[in-house]
Scaffold this motif. Structure first.
Motif, mmCIF file in Angstrom:
data_model
loop_
_atom_site.group_PDB
_atom_site.id
_atom_site.type_symbol
_atom_site.label_atom_id
_atom_site.label_comp_id
_atom_site.label_asym_id
_atom_site.label_seq_id
_atom_site.Cartn_x
_atom_site.Cartn_y
_atom_site.Cartn_z
ATOM 1 N N ALA A 132 31.053 47.803 47.924
ATOM 2 C CA ALA A 132 29.957 48.264 48.174
ATOM 3 C C ALA A 132 29.573 48.230 50.110
ATOM 4 O O ALA A 132 29.478 48.795 50.831
ATOM 5 N N GLU A 133 29.499 46.727 50.650
ATOM 6 C CA GLU A 133 29.512 47.013 51.447
ATOM 7 C C GLU A 133 30.212 46.771 52.499
ATOM 8 O O GLU A 133 30.388 46.976 53.597
ATOM 9 N N LEU A 134 31.753 47.100 52.516
ATOM 10 C CA LEU A 134 33.025 47.200 53.372
ATOM 11 C C LEU A 134 32.782 48.884 53.815
ATOM 12 O O LEU A 134 32.685 49.308 54.607
ATOM 13 N N ALA A 135 32.248 49.942 52.516
ATOM 14 C CA ALA A 135 32.151 51.101 52.636
ATOM 15 C C ALA A 135 30.953 51.688 53.507
ATOM 16 O O ALA A 135 31.149 52.272 54.201
ATOM 17 N N ALA A 136 30.019 50.758 53.155
ATOM 18 C CA ALA A 136 28.740 51.222 53.965
ATOM 19 C C ALA A 136 28.776 50.618 55.358
ATOM 20 O O ALA A 136 29.002 51.624 56.498
ATOM 21 N N GLY A 137 29.269 49.454 55.854
ATOM 22 C CA GLY A 137 29.565 48.802 57.103
ATOM 23 C C GLY A 137 30.670 50.144 57.880
ATOM 24 O O GLY A 137 30.524 50.050 58.478
ATOM 25 N N LEU A 138 31.410 50.812 56.875
ATOM 26 C CA LEU A 138 32.624 51.112 57.567
ATOM 27 C C LEU A 138 32.438 52.462 57.652
ATOM 28 O O LEU A 138 33.160 53.636 58.068
ATOM 29 N N GLY A 139 31.542 53.286 56.979
ATOM 30 C CA GLY A 139 30.626 54.881 56.781
ATOM 31 C C GLY A 139 32.127 55.561 56.437
ATOM 32 O O GLY A 139 32.152 56.945 56.545
ATOM 33 N N VAL A 140 32.713 55.033 55.162
ATOM 34 C CA VAL A 140 33.682 55.916 53.786
ATOM 35 C C VAL A 140 33.161 55.554 52.859
ATOM 36 O O VAL A 140 32.029 54.755 52.331
ATOM 37 N N SER A 141 34.013 55.774 52.178
ATOM 38 C CA SER A 141 33.959 56.293 50.613
ATOM 39 C C SER A 141 34.100 54.472 49.974
ATOM 40 O O SER A 141 34.936 54.340 50.428
ATOM 41 N N ARG A 142 33.730 54.448 48.774
ATOM 42 C CA ARG A 142 34.316 54.229 47.799
ATOM 43 C C ARG A 142 35.396 54.024 47.443
ATOM 44 O O ARG A 142 36.470 53.091 46.976
ATOM 45 N N PRO A 143 35.845 55.307 47.312
ATOM 46 C CA PRO A 143 37.487 55.555 47.093
ATOM 47 C C PRO A 143 39.087 54.852 47.970
ATOM 48 O O PRO A 143 39.717 54.440 47.671
ATOM 49 N N THR A 144 37.531 54.898 49.207
ATOM 50 C CA THR A 144 38.965 55.076 50.437
ATOM 51 C C THR A 144 39.123 53.425 50.268
ATOM 52 O O THR A 144 40.194 53.267 50.607
ATOM 53 N N ILE A 145 37.633 53.053 50.643
ATOM 54 C CA ILE A 145 37.990 51.087 50.445
ATOM 55 C C ILE A 145 39.386 51.183 49.291
ATOM 56 O O ILE A 145 39.288 49.640 49.592
ATOM 57 N N SER A 146 38.497 51.264 48.328
ATOM 58 C CA SER A 146 39.557 51.266 47.252
ATOM 59 C C SER A 146 41.340 51.233 47.153
ATOM 60 O O SER A 146 42.282 50.171 46.985
ATOM 61 N N ALA A 147 41.353 52.315 47.988
ATOM 62 C CA ALA A 147 42.522 52.842 48.443
ATOM 63 C C ALA A 147 42.939 51.755 49.597
ATOM 64 O O ALA A 147 44.885 51.655 49.007
ATOM 65 N N ALA A 148 43.134 51.505 50.587
ATOM 66 C CA ALA A 148 42.865 50.545 51.666
ATOM 67 C C ALA A 148 42.899 49.109 50.831
ATOM 68 O O ALA A 148 43.475 48.350 50.840
ATOM 69 N N ALA A 149 41.863 48.714 49.451
ATOM 70 C CA ALA A 149 42.472 47.107 49.204
ATOM 71 C C ALA A 149 43.610 47.747 49.039
ATOM 72 O O ALA A 149 44.563 46.391 48.500
ATOM 73 N N ALA A 150 43.863 48.050 47.684
ATOM 74 C CA ALA A 150 45.663 48.569 47.413
ATOM 75 C C ALA A 150 46.764 48.162 47.683
ATOM 76 O O ALA A 150 48.016 48.006 47.654
ATOM 77 N N ALA A 151 46.410 49.113 49.511
ATOM 78 C CA ALA A 151 47.633 49.085 50.186
ATOM 79 C C ALA A 151 47.829 47.762 50.895
ATOM 80 O O ALA A 151 48.884 47.408 50.963
ATOM 81 N N LEU A 152 46.751 47.533 50.566
ATOM 82 C CA LEU A 152 46.648 45.726 51.495
ATOM 83 C C LEU A 152 47.094 44.261 50.460
ATOM 84 O O LEU A 152 47.968 44.212 50.658
ATOM 85 N N ASP A 153 47.162 44.519 49.484
ATOM 86 C CA ASP A 153 47.333 43.821 48.697
ATOM 87 C C ASP A 153 48.833 44.250 48.028
ATOM 88 O O ASP A 153 49.571 42.923 47.475
ATOM 89 N N ASP A 154 48.997 45.542 47.780
ATOM 90 C CA ASP A 154 51.111 45.193 47.551
ATOM 91 C C ASP A 154 51.608 44.939 49.376
ATOM 92 O O ASP A 154 52.514 44.482 48.360
ATOM 93 N N ALA A 155 50.898 45.153 50.139
ATOM 94 C CA ALA A 155 51.191 43.681 51.480
ATOM 95 C C ALA A 155 51.598 42.488 51.389
ATOM 96 O O ALA A 155 51.900 41.600 51.998
ATOM 97 N N GLY A 156 50.763 42.475 51.092
ATOM 98 C CA GLY A 156 50.783 40.869 50.144
ATOM 99 C C GLY A 156 49.202 40.615 51.251
ATOM 100 O O GLY A 156 49.683 39.265 52.186
ATOM 101 N N LEU A 157 48.647 41.175 51.966
ATOM 102 C CA LEU A 157 47.568 40.730 52.393
ATOM 103 C C LEU A 157 46.030 40.892 52.250
ATOM 104 O O LEU A 157 45.305 40.040 52.588
ATOM 105 N N LEU A 158 46.043 41.372 50.782
ATOM 106 C CA LEU A 158 44.647 40.884 50.137
ATOM 107 C C LEU A 158 44.959 40.417 48.909
ATOM 108 O O LEU A 158 46.123 40.815 47.535
ATOM 109 N N ASP A 159 43.644 39.868 48.089
ATOM 110 C CA ASP A 159 44.028 39.448 46.782
ATOM 111 C C ASP A 159 42.558 40.037 46.121
ATOM 112 O O ASP A 159 41.715 39.629 46.871
ATOM 113 N N ARG A 160 42.288 40.974 45.060
ATOM 114 C CA ARG A 160 41.689 41.632 44.334
ATOM 115 C C ARG A 160 41.251 40.827 42.648
ATOM 116 O O ARG A 160 40.349 41.352 42.040
ATOM 117 N N THR A 161 42.127 39.907 42.937
ATOM 118 C CA THR A 161 41.352 38.901 41.321
ATOM 119 C C THR A 161 40.109 38.887 41.327
ATOM 120 O O THR A 161 39.445 39.354 40.349
#
Length: 202
Positions: A132-161
């Motif tokens: 929620a803080e990332l979405a507010a800070g970047l001025g994008v929706s939560r689904p946009t953050i979730s989609a980007a987080a999933a892509a970063l996770d798939d790339a081995g750059l983010l852990d969503r555990t």
């Protein structure tokens, strides 16, 4: 109008050609090429190391090249082993040959996308930031953050555990700082604060 465009193109090519000619890790254009080809190719040699991970359209537009012109010179430089490219979803991204490993290339690809880059910089500033803080800070929706987080996770750059945690913070920090000028104003501001902690020499 055409004369103004040609003048800007020539100035841009000369600026990057000077970088290309001075860079110790790239070659020089073939003597068999004409002067304009030499200048264009040297400009690409200068541009790619300063903007690694740039996709074809960005490179073409930043250097004021035509599509066919850019394709031709990029093919020549790849064939000569001066640059290399990788496919990233719908993009082909360019790098100086032999300078970055696969994870660096993936990281630079995501740093060149607005939302993933914003998330990475925000998480480097505050590792505890929530979606929620990332979405507010970047001025994008939560689904946009979730989609980007999933892509970063798939790339081995983010852990969503458990929330969002960067898996390669030092790598992302050094790349963000080293190439900040080729990203955006927020990256430059971030780099101004973080540069004293970073030494990067791939």
């Amino acid at each position: 109008m055409t004369e103004g465009f040609d003048g800007r193109k020539r100035e841009t090519l000369r600026r990057f050609a000077a970088i290309g000619a001075a860079a110790p890790f790239v070659g020089t254009a073939s003597a068999d090429d004409g002067g304009d080809a030499n200048e264009t190719r040297e400009a690409i040699r200068g541009y790619v190391p300063t903007t690694p991970g740039a996709h074809f359209s960005k490179l073409r537009d930043d250097l004021h090249l035509g599509t066919g012109e850019a394709q031709y010179h990029l093919r020549k430089l790849e064939a000569a082993g001066d640059i290399e490219s990788t496919k990233d979803a719908d993009y082909r991204r360019y790098f100086p040959a032999g300078r970055f490993d696969d994870l660096d290339k993936r990281a630079l690809g995501y740093l060149r996308r607005d939302t993933p880059r914003g998330m990475v910089l925000a998480l480097l500033r505050d590792p505890d930031a929530t979606g929620a803080e990332l979405a507010a800070g970047l001025g994008v929706s939560r689904p946009t953050i979730s989609a980007a987080a999933a892509a970063l996770d798939d790339a081995g750059l983010l852990d969503r555990t458990d929330g969002y945690a960067l898996t390669e913070p030092e790598r992302l920090l050094t790349l963000a700082v080293r190439y900040a000028d080729s990203f955006d104003a927020d990256a430059v501001a971030f780099a101004d604060d973080a540069a004293e902690f970073v030494a990067y020499d791939p």
